[in-house]
Write a protein that holds these residues in place. Structure first.
Motif, short mmCIF file in Angstrom:
data_model
loop_
_atom_site.label_atom_id
_atom_site.label_comp_id
_atom_site.label_asym_id
_atom_site.label_seq_id
_atom_site.Cartn_x
_atom_site.Cartn_y
_atom_site.Cartn_z
N THR A 9 -28.84 69.28 -33.19
CA THR A 9 -29.41 68.13 -33.88
C THR A 9 -28.35 67.08 -34.19
OG1 THR A 9 -29.19 69.53 -35.85
CG2 THR A 9 -31.40 69.22 -35.00
N ALA A 29 -26.28 69.57 -36.44
CA ALA A 29 -25.41 70.59 -35.85
C ALA A 29 -24.51 69.98 -34.77
CB ALA A 29 -26.29 71.70 -35.26
N PHE A 81 -34.41 63.27 -37.03
CA PHE A 81 -34.54 64.58 -37.70
C PHE A 81 -33.92 64.50 -39.10
CE2 PHE A 81 -32.42 68.66 -38.70
CZ PHE A 81 -33.49 69.53 -38.62
N TRP A 83 -33.04 66.76 -42.69
CA TRP A 83 -32.95 68.06 -43.37
C TRP A 83 -32.40 67.85 -44.78
CZ3 TRP A 83 -28.44 70.64 -45.12
CH2 TRP A 83 -28.67 71.94 -45.60
N ARG A 94 -28.12 78.84 -49.94
CA ARG A 94 -28.76 77.54 -50.16
C ARG A 94 -30.25 77.66 -49.89
NH1 ARG A 94 -26.32 74.80 -44.69
NH2 ARG A 94 -27.81 75.72 -43.27
N THR A 99 -37.49 70.09 -44.06
CA THR A 99 -37.08 69.93 -42.66
C THR A 99 -38.14 69.06 -41.99
OG1 THR A 99 -36.09 72.15 -42.62
CG2 THR A 99 -36.55 71.14 -40.49
N ALA A 235 -20.41 73.87 -42.04
CA ALA A 235 -19.26 74.76 -41.83
C ALA A 235 -19.49 75.64 -40.59
CB ALA A 235 -19.01 75.61 -43.06
P1 AMP Z 1 -24.79 74.59 -41.17
O1 AMP Z 1 -24.41 74.29 -42.60
O2 AMP Z 1 -23.62 74.88 -40.29
O3 AMP Z 1 -25.88 75.60 -41.05
O4 AMP Z 1 -25.39 73.25 -40.57
C1 AMP Z 1 -26.06 72.30 -41.33
C2 AMP Z 1 -26.61 71.24 -40.39
O5 AMP Z 1 -27.69 71.80 -39.64
C3 AMP Z 1 -27.15 70.06 -41.14
O6 AMP Z 1 -26.37 68.92 -40.85
C4 AMP Z 1 -28.59 69.91 -40.67
O7 AMP Z 1 -28.91 68.62 -40.25
C5 AMP Z 1 -28.72 70.87 -39.52
N1 AMP Z 1 -29.99 71.62 -39.59
C6 AMP Z 1 -30.63 72.06 -40.69
N2 AMP Z 1 -31.77 72.72 -40.35
C7 AMP Z 1 -31.82 72.71 -39.00
C8 AMP Z 1 -32.75 73.21 -38.03
N3 AMP Z 1 -33.84 73.89 -38.38
N4 AMP Z 1 -32.46 73.02 -36.73
C9 AMP Z 1 -31.36 72.37 -36.37
N5 AMP Z 1 -30.45 71.84 -37.21
C10 AMP Z 1 -30.67 72.01 -38.52
#
Ligand code: AMP
Length: 312
Positions: A9, A29, A81, A83, A94, A99, A235
């Motif tokens: 994303t 991501a 997108f 979140w 968390r 979403t 992270a």
């Molecule tokens: P992490 O903290 O490494 O899990 O990644 C957080 C990032 O994942 C955030 O910047 C969100 O935009 C993205 N994110 C959150 N939920 C989703 C999802 N269901 N699919 C893809 N990316 C997501």
């Protein structure tokens, strides 16, 4: 120079931690993976989608970090997108508050022609069917790494299992590994995941480090103990960007070299959490990474002289 293809994303995030709150900042991501991998000598490209509301300055940020964005589709009239998440006091857990898939709901990824032969493919977090479609478009990658999260286990488990069966490495956090395998022991969970397809399993444990599993071998890397953790968002993706960026640069995908990749991933993740969102990764300079790697080395190195068992 090796090529690294990144799918994931590109997003707007709204984050709340015990230290503050942000409204709609750059996230996603693929964004974190790309920024992290930009620390290495590799040619990287992002395949993703955003809406018309996505500002030019964010695109410029990615290109200024040497990331190819030909594969970043902009949907006219569409919304990016979104979140939103809130961290608990321990910062290790968390709640997802919202979403909104928006343009991601009908996304058909197109891998740019000159990245179809990428040596390393990093399937970052998004819908497993999009990850599968990217895999179908690449020709003979040396290594495919998958990252995912509980959202897709809850919403698209069968598709997710299909992708899992096709990748070489999976990176997953401890709770997600437990959810996927219904095993409490992470060693057992990793063994079960290996049976689902991946030859290598990386289990991330937030501030408690990361484990790399391969057959009967296990490697552990701690997380650097930090005085201040501001915002853990990204992270995991930053870890994945460091892991794949380093493997692409070093052109060595052996288990021994993957241990170094885990250390690079952990070091980069330790920067990511120091500020809100992508802020710290945007400004990170390579010498800072090198001195943190030295800190990692002295944190984990010891030299015990084994003495014969004491007899009473
Ligand atoms: P992490 O903290 O490494 O899990 O990644 C957080 C990032 O994942 C955030 O910047 C969100 O935009 C993205 N994110 C959150 N939920 C989703 C999802 N269901 N699919 C893809 N990316 C997501």
């Amino acid at each position: 120079m090796s090529k690294l293809l990144i799918v994931g994303t590109v997003a707007f995030d709204a984050i709340e931690t015990p230290f503050g709150k942000t409204d709609k900042i750059l996230g996603g991501a693929a964004t974190y993976i790309g920024l992290s991998a930009s620390q290495f000598n590799v040619k990287s490209a992002i395949v993703s989608v955003v809406g018309e509301d996505f500002p030019q300055e964010h695109m410029d940020l990615l290109t200024n970090h040497g990331i190819d964005i030909q594969g970043l589709e902009i949907v006219k009239g569409g919304k990016t997108f979104f979140w939103s998440g809130k961290y608990h006091n321990d910062l290790n857990t968390r709640d997802t508050l919202d979403t909104q898939l928006n343009v991601l709901a009908d996304f058909n990824p197109v891998v740019p022609e000159d990245f179809k032969d990428s040596e390393i493919v990093m399937l970052g977090n998004l819908h497993p069917l999009v990850q599968l479609s990217v895999l179908e478009q690449v020709t003979n990658p040396k290594l495919v790494v998958l990252d995912t999260m509980n959202f897709w286990m809850d919403n698209a488990l069968e598709d997710l299992k299909k992708v899992i069966s096709k990748v070489d490495v999976i990176t997953i956090n401890d709770e997600e590994a437990r959810q996927l395998t219904e095993e409490h022991s992470l060693v057992r969970a990793a063994r079960k995941i290996e049976k689902m397809g991946p030859k290598y399993v990386v289990i991330k444990k937030g501030e408690h480090g990361a484990l790399l599993f391969h057959k009967d071998q296990i490697f552990f890397a701690p997380a650097l103990p930090l005085e201040e953790v501001f915002d853990p968002t990204g992270a995991g993706d930053t870890f994945a960007g460091g892991f794949t960026g380093y493997l692409a640069q070093s052109e060595d995908i052996s288990f021994e070299n993957m241990k170094n990749a885990v250390i690079y991933g952990s070091s980069l993740a330790s920067f990511c959490v120091e500020k809100f969102g992508t802020e710290r990764m945007e400004s990170l300079k390579h010498p800072e990474l090198e001195s943190r790697l030295q800190e990692f080395q002295s944190l984990t190195q010891f030299d015990i002289e084994l003495t014969p068992t004491k007899t009473l």
